[in-house]
Design a protein around this motif. Structure first.
Motif, PDB file in Angstrom:
ATOM      1  N   THR A 144      26.372  -6.908 -29.579  1.00 53.85           N
ATOM      2  CA  THR A 144      27.794  -6.782 -29.633  1.00 53.85           C
ATOM      3  C   THR A 144      28.398  -6.133 -30.728  1.00 53.85           C
ATOM      4  O   THR A 144      27.898  -5.874 -31.795  1.00 53.85           O
ATOM      5  N   ASP A 145      29.454  -5.458 -30.291  1.00 58.16           N
ATOM      6  CA  ASP A 145      30.355  -4.303 -31.153  1.00 58.16           C
ATOM      7  C   ASP A 145      31.652  -4.979 -31.361  1.00 58.16           C
ATOM      8  O   ASP A 145      32.322  -5.334 -30.568  1.00 58.16           O
ATOM      9  N   GLU A 178      28.935  -6.496 -14.168  1.00 56.25           N
ATOM     10  CA  GLU A 178      27.719  -6.460 -14.243  1.00 56.25           C
ATOM     11  C   GLU A 178      27.311  -5.309 -13.470  1.00 56.25           C
ATOM     12  O   GLU A 178      27.602  -4.544 -12.545  1.00 56.25           O
ATOM     13  N   VAL A 179      26.158  -4.413 -14.320  1.00 56.62           N
ATOM     14  CA  VAL A 179      25.677  -3.344 -13.675  1.00 56.62           C
ATOM     15  C   VAL A 179      24.248  -3.424 -13.768  1.00 56.62           C
ATOM     16  O   VAL A 179      23.339  -3.853 -14.585  1.00 56.62           O
ATOM     17  N   THR A 180      23.822  -3.122 -12.389  1.00 57.43           N
ATOM     18  CA  THR A 180      22.305  -2.893 -12.381  1.00 57.43           C
ATOM     19  C   THR A 180      21.670  -1.437 -12.381  1.00 57.43           C
ATOM     20  O   THR A 180      22.486  -0.472 -12.218  1.00 57.43           O
ATOM     21  N   PHE A 189      28.611  -6.786 -19.135  1.00 55.46           N
ATOM     22  CA  PHE A 189      29.640  -6.579 -20.129  1.00 55.46           C
ATOM     23  C   PHE A 189      30.576  -7.488 -20.020  1.00 55.46           C
ATOM     24  O   PHE A 189      31.152  -7.859 -19.044  1.00 55.46           O
ATOM     25  N   GLU A 190      31.226  -7.922 -21.298  1.00 53.98           N
ATOM     26  CA  GLU A 190      32.285  -8.972 -21.527  1.00 53.98           C
ATOM     27  C   GLU A 190      33.156  -8.419 -22.551  1.00 53.98           C
ATOM     28  O   GLU A 190      32.370  -7.920 -23.801  1.00 53.98           O
ATOM     29  N   SER A 191      34.262  -8.505 -22.441  1.00 52.11           N
ATOM     30  CA  SER A 191      35.254  -8.108 -23.519  1.00 52.11           C
ATOM     31  C   SER A 191      36.549  -9.244 -23.280  1.00 52.11           C
ATOM     32  O   SER A 191      37.012  -9.091 -22.430  1.00 52.11           O
ATOM     33  N   ILE A 228      33.082  -5.964 -27.604  1.00 50.68           N
ATOM     34  CA  ILE A 228      32.386  -5.813 -26.357  1.00 50.68           C
ATOM     35  C   ILE A 228      31.072  -6.334 -26.633  1.00 50.68           C
ATOM     36  O   ILE A 228      30.390  -6.354 -27.714  1.00 50.68           O
ATOM     37  N   THR A 229      30.333  -7.183 -25.714  1.00 44.87           N
ATOM     38  CA  THR A 229      29.141  -7.716 -25.387  1.00 44.87           C
ATOM     39  C   THR A 229      28.547  -7.283 -24.339  1.00 44.87           C
ATOM     40  O   THR A 229      29.078  -7.326 -23.448  1.00 44.87           O
TER      41      THR A 229
END
Length: 233
Positions: A144-145, A178-180, A189-191, A228-229
């Motif tokens: 988490t940033d 989502e990235v694989t 990724f969530e923001s 961002i998480t």
């Protein structure tokens, strides 16, 4: 038997493991001998395979030990697993270090957090950059940033050896995606203010790097505003 977690205070190196993951985090300084501009960055292996990577150093040359050392791309923070601000990256003076470092090492979880704003020059306009990493053993790693300031574009970077693929198509203002990463794992990724994701192929031509890495590695670049998480599984 999984080795115990450990934090080396002299270098700021944090290492944590479970049966599946091996996580390393740099929470020290950019001012040391042979250092790269990568404080706050992580390395993650999953089942013995590289998931989130640090490329290391190219073949040594005169430039490696010159004032132009940080013109070499593998030493720049934009090619490490941290947030940068437009074209403004981390710097390398002795005072450029993580602050307010806190860590825990427990049987079922480990964590580390730090303040990274001192790593960036004044023109970044970053008042605070707080990074927290939570490792839930047997489950996931969450980065988490959280930012504060009048900076321009904030871009969260993850480097991978396997080709990433955006597996959830969403609108540009979507709050999660989502990235694989090959067959190794995935990153969600969530923001709250929305994200924009791009994936960049980076050619690897140096002979020393090619001993370890394929001819192409990748940057996952995620633009966001204040928070961002990234959940790695």
């Amino acid at each position: 038997m999984v080795p115990e977690d450990i934090f080396y205070k002299s270098t700021g190196l944090f290492i944590s493991r479970d049966a599946e993951f091996c996580l390393a985090v740099k929470a020290g300084s950019n001012g040391g001998s042979h250092s790269h501009n990568d404080t706050g960055s992580i390395i993650l292996y999953k089942r013995g395979k590289p998931f989130i990577i640090d490329l290391g150093v190219e073949t040594y040359s005169r430039k490696t030990f010159s004032p132009d050392r940080y013109d070499i791309w593998t030493m720049q923070s934009c090619y490490h697993n941290v947030t940068n601000f437009g074209t403004v990256q981390q710097r390398s003076e002795p005072q450029c270090r993580a602050k307010q470092v806190r860590y825990q090492c427990k049987e079922k979880m480990s964590s580390i957090s730090m303040e990274l704003s001192a790593l960036y020059p004044p023109e970044s306009n970053v008042d605070s950059y707080r990074r927290s990493i939570l490792f839930e053993k047997g489950a996931r790693i969450t980065i988490t940033d959280i930012l504060a300031g009048t900076y321009g574009e904030a871009v969260f970077t993850l480097m991978t050896a396997s080709e990433p693929e955006l597996c959830t198509c969403r609108e540009p203002a979507a709050c999660c995606a989502e990235v694989t990463v090959g067959s190794t794992g995935s990153v969600l990724f969530e923001s709250p203010s929305g994200i924009r994701i791009s994936i960049e192929a980076v050619p690897v031509t140096d002979q020393r790097l090619r001993q370890t890495w394929p001819e192409t590695v990748y940057r996952i670049l995620v633009s966001y505003k204040t928070q961002i998480t990234a959940v790695l599984k």
